[in-house]
Scaffold this motif. Structure first.
Motif, PDB file in Angstrom:
ATOM      1  N   LEU A   1       0.415  -1.441  -0.188  1.00 25.43           N
ATOM      2  CA  LEU A   1      -0.044  -0.318   0.085  1.00 25.43           C
ATOM      3  C   LEU A   1       0.834   1.437   0.042  1.00 25.43           C
ATOM      4  CD1 LEU A   1      -2.892  -1.284   2.626  1.00 25.43           C
ATOM      5  CD2 LEU A   1      -3.262  -0.733  -0.020  1.00 25.43           C
ATOM      6  N   GLY A   2       2.193   1.217   0.218  1.00 28.05           N
ATOM      7  CA  GLY A   2       2.626   2.950   0.489  1.00 28.05           C
ATOM      8  C   GLY A   2       3.252   2.718  -0.926  1.00 28.05           C
ATOM      9  N   GLU A   3       2.751   4.020  -0.481  1.00 31.36           N
ATOM     10  CA  GLU A   3       2.780   5.765  -1.591  1.00 31.36           C
ATOM     11  C   GLU A   3       1.960   4.206  -2.906  1.00 31.36           C
ATOM     12  OE1 GLU A   3       7.017   6.508  -2.707  1.00 31.36           O
ATOM     13  OE2 GLU A   3       6.312   8.325  -0.612  1.00 31.36           O
ATOM     14  N   PHE A   4       1.108   3.945  -2.978  1.00 33.67           N
ATOM     15  CA  PHE A   4       0.547   3.297  -4.007  1.00 33.67           C
ATOM     16  C   PHE A   4       0.249   3.911  -5.041  1.00 33.67           C
ATOM     17  CE2 PHE A   4      -3.094   0.738  -5.722  1.00 33.67           C
ATOM     18  CZ  PHE A   4      -2.840  -0.318  -5.592  1.00 33.67           C
ATOM     19  N   ASP A   5       0.005   5.265  -5.729  1.00 33.42           N
ATOM     20  CA  ASP A   5      -0.068   5.500  -5.956  1.00 33.42           C
ATOM     21  C   ASP A   5       0.514   6.671  -7.421  1.00 33.42           C
ATOM     22  OD1 ASP A   5      -0.353   7.725  -5.466  1.00 33.42           O
ATOM     23  OD2 ASP A   5      -2.910   7.791  -6.448  1.00 33.42           O
TER      24      ASP A   5
END
Length: 734
Positions: free
Chosen positions: A357-361
């Motif tokens: 999920l980290g810095e997903f986009d």
């Protein structure tokens, strides 16, 4: 007649498609009215040729327009039509496929509205990957939230992981990208390829809503249909919903790490699968008399050494032990055997792994951008942005998902203190105060209240339990009374004080007597659960057995006394696996428990005692139905420190029903020790941890005793007792 599309405009739009930065490739690709006919476009970069196969009609050649974009125009056609694409690749490899860009969106306006508001309580039914029939065609609808992305593609086994082939469309201002891909089936591996809006390398991300994953260390998501398992626990769920006040029921919880509970030695010393665990775990837990199992996190996680507390796949049971339906089978089987299932749930933080999920986009989407709020220094993980509607919705829907799709009976929320305090494990200058200048995380508080209110409203009988280690008030009070709304709170203070006392040599215990009495000053301020959890047998702390003082006989006696003290003390019970038979070694998540020890008479005695404790605990309402009320407890002898003796009465809400508990935590036998009793008459010694069947020396008041009409300890009657060494005894009227 319709006006044909402007060529320059189309050229620009086609270029954006080729460069994978078009927010709505469906407006260019697929079939569209154009002048007096229709135009069909397809983007297949490596194709030699493409033909349009009109359903029940012609085979229409497409012309190569630009960098892999092919186009066919059909004149004098008043409406669009269904078709296949026949794509030829080098080597005369030919494939026929239904064009994904010929389908309308699978998400509706209300889905987008409620998701944006953070109020879509069944969000998992719309986001992620779903096997559906869309306009009469089988396939998978994909949806992912990536609001700042310049473009998103689905990649997987079906397109050779080529992000050019299945670019998604952005659904307006929602930030959700959507695509229906025909003829993709169950078991297909996939990810989302995200092109950050601010530039930089493309990101390859697992689906946050994936129902199934590859077996770690592989990280792809897997298309899975939730509808296969046929549940057989309807009677259990109905009884659960009618239970009423959960605090008045017995809760004896066996905490389990699935990967190390028991290994299959005959097959390479491997962990049991979900299906292998089902009969073995159910039989054992039922035999031992526990009411529930609590499973360390089962949601998918990349690093085995985290024991599941660094979750990367919030909607998928870990593939380490089998298929999602296999996990359903485990829960179903436990329910059919009368055993409840609680899972550890981790909304407080998530790992930095690049596929997660980290810095997903490409931006801090699920987490705060400022590390003073978005990073957890203790674990090197990231912290959810609880103030963001979509993030809050993701987590609350996830809690409901495990309850509704996997029938779990409770969620134990990990590390609540780390969520409540902005300065948790941070030094001055490493955290940002709230709007009032305080340390309370208002957004997390609101999230927890919403979570608990939602579970209570939708699923009566399901519990949410807080692992909360501070003096935060009203953790288990209703939100209407200013509380957080949890059903139970782990009593960490009791655990620390009690283990500290029992780990001391008896000669010094008189100086630490208050460690056993202090907890009763606050025992009724919350609905407590007494935990002897996995955290107490790792990181060099040793096992419960190993922390007991003395020689092996004394260690076993001390451990038996600890358990009987705990089971008589106000509060629900939780014991980590291995403790129930006195495993001497510290827990190792890579190894099976030392089951061979249960053949040793000393360890077998501890195991037999725990089974007896559970049986009596469930049979006697005085031990559980007034756990959180002062009426349920009365001291008899709280101050016999020099003797290492304590005595108290547990009282039921039912008049006249009570249990007298007497503990002698010294190694000396104490003869003719007077203790007060609430009634004059006969009592039965229903438990003596020094009994020979538990490995003790069989000293005590075996059978019945009769009290004298001599007032003592504030009671109208009393009796002269023989107190065995390092023991706890329970007496009931009889």
């Amino acid at each position: 007649m319709r006006k044909p599309a402007d060529k320059a405009h189309v050229d620009t739009e086609v270029r954006r498609v080729v460069e994978l930065r078009h927010p709505e490739p469906h407006s260019v690709l697929g079939i569209h009215p154009d002048g007096d006919g229709v135009v069909v476009r397809a983007y297949r970069p490596d194709a030699v040729s493409i033909h349009v196969l009109r359903d029940g009609g012609d085979r229409i050649p497409m012309q190569h327009r630009d960098d892999g974009v092919f186009e066919a125009r059909v004149n004098n056609c008043k409406s669009t039509f269904s078709y296949l694409l026949e794509v030829e690749y080098p080597g005369k490899r030919v494939f026929k496929l239904r064009d994904p860009y010929s389908f309308l969106p699978t998400l509706g306006e209300m889905d987008l509205y409620y998701a944006g508001e953070g109020r879509h309580e069944r969000l998992w039914e719309r986001m992620g990957a779903h096997l559906i029939h869309h306009n009469g065609t089988k396939g998978v609808s994909f949806a992912v939230w990536a609001p700042t992305a310049a473009g998103v593609s689905v990649v997987g086994d079906f397109n050779s992981w080529d992000g050019r082939l299945h670019a998604m469309r952005r659904m307006g201002a929602s930030g959700i990208w959507e695509l229906f891909i025909p003829e993709v089936g169950e078991g297909t591996r996939y990810k989302f390829e995200i092109r950050p809006g601010q530039g930089g390398p493309r990101l390859l991300k697992a689906d946050p809503f994936a129902f199934r994953t590859e077996v770690p260390p592989s990280t792809a998501s897997v298309v899975h249909d939730l509808g296969h398992h046929r549940w057989e626990d309807a009677a259990w769920l109905e009884a659960r919903s009618q239970r009423g006040d959960v605090a008045r029921h017995p809760w004896s919880v066996y905490e389990v790490h699935l990967g190390s509970w028991r290994h299959v030695v005959e097959d390479g010393d491997r962990p049991m699968t979900y299906r292998e665990l089902a009969p073995a775990l159910a039989e054992y837990v039922k035999h031992m008399g526990f009411t529930h199992v609590e499973l360390l996190p089962v949601a998918e996680y990349p690093y085995g050494g985290s024991w599941g507390y660094q979750v990367s796949g919030y909607y998928a049971p870990t593939a380490r032990y089998g298929h999602p339906d296999d996990f359903r089978f485990l829960v179903d089987h436990l329910h059919k055997e009368g055993i409840g299932v609680i899972i550890d749930w981790v909304p407080g933080h998530f790992p930095r792994d690049s596929h997660a999920l980290g810095e997903f986009d490409g931006t801090s989407l699920y987490e705060h951008s400022d590390p003073r709020k978005g990073a957890q220094p203790d674990w090197g993980t990231l912290v959810f942005n609880f103030g963001r509607n979509e993030v809050r919705n993701f987590l609350i829907a996830n809690a409901l998902f495990w309850i509704e799709e996997y029938h779990v009976d409770g969620l134990r929320v990990d590390a609540v203190a780390s969520m409540l305090y902005l300065d948790y494990s941070r030094k001055q200058g490493e955290w940002i105060p709230n709007r009032w200048g305080g340390r309370e995380n208002e957004e997390a508080i609101q999230f927890l209240r919403e979570l608990n209110d939602t579970v209570r409203r939708k699923h009566p009988g399901v519990v949410v339990i807080a692992e909360e280690s501070t003096a935060w008030p009203k953790v288990s009070s209703p939100t209407s009374e200013g509380g957080l709304g949890f059903h139970f709170k782990w009593n960490m203070g009791w655990m620390h004080d009690t283990l500290s006392y029992f780990s001391k040599d008896p000669i010094y215990r008189q100086y630490h007597h208050n460690q056993l009495t202090f907890g009763l000053l606050y025992a009724f301020s919350e609905h407590f659960m007494l935990p002897l959890s996995h955290d107490e047998v790792v990181h060099g702390k040793g096992s419960l057995y190993g922390r007991m003082p003395g020689d092996p006989w004394q260690k076993r006696a001390n451990l038996r006394a600890l358990f009987a003290w705990m089971w008589a003390h106000p509060g629900k019970k939780l014991l980590f696996m291995g403790g129930e038979f006195g495993q001497p070694a510290e827990w190792n998540h890579d190894k099976s428990l030392d089951w061979h020890l249960t053949k040793d008479p000393g360890h077998q005695g501890i195991q037999r005692l725990v089974a007896t404790l559970n049986r009596i605990y469930k049979e006697l309402p005085a031990l559980h139905d007034a756990d959180n009320e002062p009426v349920g407890f009365q001291w008899l002898q709280p101050d016999a420190a020099s003797d290492n003796v304590l005595a108290f009465v547990r009282r039921s809400r039912q008049p006249g029903r009570h249990v007298v508990c007497v503990a002698n935590l010294s190694p000396a036998v104490r003869e003719n020790f007077r203790v007060g009793f609430p009634l004059h008459g006969s009592y039965v010694e229903v438990l003596n941890t020094d009994a020979s069947e538990y490995g003790g020396s069989n000293v005590g008041n075996l059978g019945q005793l009769r009290t004298e009409a001599t007032g003592w300890d504030g009671q109208p009657a009393s009796a002269l007792l023989t107190l065995p060494p390092l023991s706890v005894m329970w007496f009931t009227p009889g």
